[in-house]
Write a protein that holds these residues in place. Structure first.
Motif, mmCIF file in Angstrom:
data_model
loop_
_atom_site.group_PDB
_atom_site.id
_atom_site.type_symbol
_atom_site.label_atom_id
_atom_site.label_comp_id
_atom_site.label_asym_id
_atom_site.label_seq_id
_atom_site.Cartn_x
_atom_site.Cartn_y
_atom_site.Cartn_z
ATOM 1 N N ARG A 152 118.319 72.982 -56.241
ATOM 2 C CA ARG A 152 117.197 72.062 -55.987
ATOM 3 C C ARG A 152 116.134 72.694 -55.086
ATOM 4 N NH1 ARG A 152 113.645 68.373 -57.246
ATOM 5 N NH2 ARG A 152 113.045 67.081 -55.508
ATOM 6 N N PHE A 153 116.579 73.307 -53.997
ATOM 7 C CA PHE A 153 115.636 73.767 -52.980
ATOM 8 C C PHE A 153 115.007 75.122 -53.292
ATOM 9 C CE2 PHE A 153 118.275 71.132 -49.803
ATOM 10 C CZ PHE A 153 117.638 69.972 -50.199
ATOM 11 N N THR A 154 115.448 75.781 -54.343
ATOM 12 C CA THR A 154 114.823 77.048 -54.712
ATOM 13 C C THR A 154 113.350 76.836 -55.045
ATOM 14 O OG1 THR A 154 116.859 78.078 -55.466
ATOM 15 C CG2 THR A 154 114.816 78.922 -56.418
ATOM 16 N N TYR A 155 113.083 75.855 -55.864
ATOM 17 C CA TYR A 155 111.703 75.616 -56.296
ATOM 18 C C TYR A 155 111.081 74.366 -55.676
ATOM 19 C CZ TYR A 155 112.764 79.344 -59.534
ATOM 20 O OH TYR A 155 113.117 80.558 -60.075
ATOM 21 N N HIS A 156 111.871 73.598 -54.924
ATOM 22 C CA HIS A 156 111.369 72.395 -54.253
ATOM 23 C C HIS A 156 111.919 72.329 -52.833
ATOM 24 C CE1 HIS A 156 109.943 71.104 -58.155
ATOM 25 N NE2 HIS A 156 111.147 71.324 -58.636
ATOM 26 N N PRO A 157 111.554 73.309 -51.989
ATOM 27 C CA PRO A 157 112.130 73.344 -50.639
ATOM 28 C C PRO A 157 111.516 72.290 -49.716
ATOM 29 C CG PRO A 157 110.532 75.100 -50.891
ATOM 30 C CD PRO A 157 110.666 74.442 -52.239
ATOM 31 N N PRO A 158 112.325 71.730 -48.842
ATOM 32 C CA PRO A 158 111.781 70.831 -47.818
ATOM 33 C C PRO A 158 110.914 71.622 -46.833
ATOM 34 C CG PRO A 158 114.182 70.649 -47.957
ATOM 35 C CD PRO A 158 113.781 71.810 -48.790
ATOM 36 N N ALA A 159 110.099 70.930 -46.083
ATOM 37 C CA ALA A 159 109.208 71.573 -45.116
ATOM 38 C C ALA A 159 109.968 71.827 -43.808
ATOM 39 C CB ALA A 159 107.982 70.712 -44.870
ATOM 40 N N LEU A 160 110.910 72.764 -43.866
ATOM 41 C CA LEU A 160 111.705 73.144 -42.700
ATOM 42 C C LEU A 160 111.626 74.652 -42.505
ATOM 43 C CD1 LEU A 160 114.881 70.976 -43.423
ATOM 44 C CD2 LEU A 160 113.089 70.489 -41.741
ATOM 45 N N LYS A 161 111.829 75.087 -41.275
ATOM 46 C CA LYS A 161 111.688 76.506 -40.928
ATOM 47 C C LYS A 161 112.619 77.417 -41.759
ATOM 48 C CE LYS A 161 111.438 79.552 -36.950
ATOM 49 N NZ LYS A 161 110.158 80.139 -37.297
ATOM 50 N N ILE A 162 113.818 76.972 -42.045
ATOM 51 C CA ILE A 162 114.786 77.809 -42.774
ATOM 52 C C ILE A 162 114.292 78.168 -44.180
ATOM 53 C CG2 ILE A 162 116.157 75.911 -43.736
ATOM 54 C CD1 ILE A 162 118.653 77.663 -43.029
ATOM 55 N N PHE A 163 113.365 77.378 -44.715
ATOM 56 C CA PHE A 163 112.841 77.617 -46.056
ATOM 57 C C PHE A 163 111.569 78.458 -46.059
ATOM 58 C CE2 PHE A 163 115.329 73.729 -46.279
ATOM 59 C CZ PHE A 163 116.166 74.019 -47.334
ATOM 60 N N GLU A 164 111.055 78.805 -44.863
ATOM 61 C CA GLU A 164 109.841 79.608 -44.739
ATOM 62 C C GLU A 164 110.202 81.091 -44.622
ATOM 63 O OE1 GLU A 164 107.807 78.231 -41.259
ATOM 64 O OE2 GLU A 164 107.697 76.171 -41.996
ATOM 65 N N SER A 165 109.374 81.937 -45.189
ATOM 66 C CA SER A 165 109.581 83.386 -45.019
ATOM 67 C C SER A 165 109.222 83.765 -43.584
ATOM 68 C CB SER A 165 108.719 84.178 -45.997
ATOM 69 O OG SER A 165 109.170 83.975 -47.312
#
Length: 166
Positions: A152-165
């Protein structure tokens, strides 16, 4: 299982190699959408957790198919190893970057290696002790939840730091 230690050593080597190669797989396949579900699509910590999760899950399924009936504590132990190893990646990354104030490529590699080795060491120890057997269902369920979250989160990540490069 007679050769548990060898099976776990081979597993750790498999995950180290497959995980390292999967780091580049998304780009090698021309950014194939399906490949991106299982290989990192960016440099976020979340995506780098896939480097351990999917290769270890694949190896675990093979080992369970081959030895699961003979080794009743194997499923719970491998699931525990997958969970701990996967979670160690962000824990170690954020710990060392909090201390140093930046990320360092060699420490990122060391984080991956340490996470893989820890995952298989714990899997081996808990298979031998059989202490996690009563928790097989919740551990397998948690691995399944991780699996769905990665998809799910590969292409629809939540707005959280862990999902940011970084």
């Amino acid at each position: 299982m007679k050769h548990l230690k060898y099976t776990m050593i081979i597993g750790a080597l498999f995950v180290l190699i497959a995980g390292s190669l999967s780091h580049f797989l998304y780009d090698w396949t021309g950014q194939n959408t399906v490949v991106g579900l299982f290989a990192p699509v960016n440099e976020s910590i979340w995506e780098h957790m896939k480097l351990l999760f999917f290769p270890m899950l694949l190896y675990s399924l093979i080992i369970l198919f081959l030895y699961g009936r003979k080794t009743p504590c194997l499923a719970s132990s491998l699931c525990f190893g997958i969970i701990v190893g996967t979670l160690l990646i962000p824990v170690l990354f954020y710990a060392y970057t909090a201390v140093l104030g930046k990320n360092i490529f060699l420490l990122d590699i060391g984080t991956f290696i340490l996470s893989v080795l820890t995952a298989f060491l714990l899997s081996c120890r808990f298979t031998l002790s059989c202490r996690l057997k009563p928790y097989t269902f919740p551990l397998c369920l948690l691995v399944g939840i991780f699996f769905l979250c990665f998809l799910r989160f590969t292409y629809h990540p939540p707005a959280l730091k862990i999902f940011e490069s970084p």
